[in-house]
Design a protein around this motif. Structure first.
Motif, short mmCIF file in Angstrom:
data_model
loop_
_atom_site.label_atom_id
_atom_site.label_comp_id
_atom_site.label_asym_id
_atom_site.label_seq_id
_atom_site.Cartn_x
_atom_site.Cartn_y
_atom_site.Cartn_z
N GLY A 44 -2.78 -56.00 -0.93
CA GLY A 44 -2.55 -54.59 -1.14
C GLY A 44 -2.55 -54.09 -2.72
O GLY A 44 -2.58 -52.93 -3.20
N GLU A 45 -2.37 -55.43 -3.50
CA GLU A 45 -2.43 -55.17 -4.83
C GLU A 45 -3.59 -55.27 -5.66
O GLU A 45 -3.75 -55.03 -6.93
N ILE A 61 -6.17 -49.75 2.80
CA ILE A 61 -5.72 -49.32 3.95
C ILE A 61 -5.77 -50.35 4.86
O ILE A 61 -6.83 -51.01 5.18
N PHE A 62 -4.53 -50.70 5.71
CA PHE A 62 -4.67 -51.59 6.91
C PHE A 62 -4.87 -50.86 8.00
O PHE A 62 -4.15 -49.73 8.21
N PRO A 93 -11.50 -46.49 -0.90
CA PRO A 93 -10.27 -47.44 -0.61
C PRO A 93 -10.89 -48.76 0.09
O PRO A 93 -12.00 -48.75 0.67
N MET A 94 -10.21 -49.86 -0.10
CA MET A 94 -10.70 -51.35 0.54
C MET A 94 -9.70 -51.01 1.93
O MET A 94 -8.66 -50.65 2.09
N VAL A 95 -10.81 -51.13 2.97
CA VAL A 95 -10.10 -51.18 4.13
C VAL A 95 -10.42 -52.42 4.97
O VAL A 95 -11.37 -52.93 4.96
N TYR A 96 -8.91 -52.54 5.72
CA TYR A 96 -8.91 -53.99 6.48
C TYR A 96 -8.88 -53.64 7.70
O TYR A 96 -7.68 -52.95 8.19
N VAL A 103 -0.04 -49.95 11.77
CA VAL A 103 -0.95 -49.37 11.22
C VAL A 103 -1.23 -47.86 11.59
O VAL A 103 -0.75 -47.49 12.70
N PRO A 104 -1.90 -47.03 10.93
CA PRO A 104 -2.33 -47.29 9.49
C PRO A 104 -1.27 -47.56 8.41
O PRO A 104 -0.04 -46.92 8.25
N ALA A 105 -1.46 -48.58 7.55
CA ALA A 105 -0.50 -48.88 6.40
C ALA A 105 -1.35 -48.66 5.06
O ALA A 105 -2.33 -49.35 5.04
#
Length: 102
Positions: free
Chosen positions: A8-9, A15-16, A38-41, A65-67
Motif C-alpha cells: 500500500g505504500e 487498490i486491493f 492505480p496499482m491493483v492487486y 475489498v475493495p480497500a
C-alpha cells in the motif's frame, strides 16, 4: 499486515480488489476516471491473495475489498471513497499523493 501495508505504500494509489466484485470494479472505474493509474492487486488471482485478505480484515476492512490506499495511507473502502468524492475531497487527495496532475 506487513505485506498489505508495504504494498500500500509503494505507489500513489493502491487498490486491493477481487475481479468478481462489482464494488471493486466501481471504485477502480472512479479512480481511473480522474486519470490516475492505480496499482491493483486482484486478491482472487494472486497465490497469496487469501493471506492478503486476512491482513486487510485485521486492519479493520470488513468486507476486505475493495480497500484503497492513497498517499501511503489506508483510506478505506467504497463508502469512504464515495464520501470523499461527494465532499470534493478525493481529487485533492489524489493530487497531493501525486497520483494525478492538472
Amino acid at each position: 499486515m506487513a505485506t498489505v501495508t508495504k504494498l500500500g505504500e509503494e505507489y500513489p494509489v493502491v487498490i486491493f480488489s477481487k475481479s468478481s466484485c462489482c464494488m471493486s470494479h466501481s471504485i477502480k472505474t472512479l479512480i481511473y476516471s480522474f486519470g490516475a493509474n492505480p496499482m491493483v492487486y486482484e486478491l482472487d488471482e494472486l497465490p497469496n491473495g487469501q493471506q492478503m485478505e486476512k491482513e486487510l480484515k485485521a486492519l479493520g476492512r470488513k468486507p476486505s475489498v475493495p480497500a484503497v490506499f492513497i498517499g501511503k495511507e489506508l483510506i478505506g473502502g467504497p463508502n469512504e471513497i464515495i464520501s470523499l468524492h461527494v465532499e470534493g475531497k478525493l481529487v485533492p487527495m489524489l493530487l497531493k499523493a501525486k497520483a494525478i496532475w492538472i
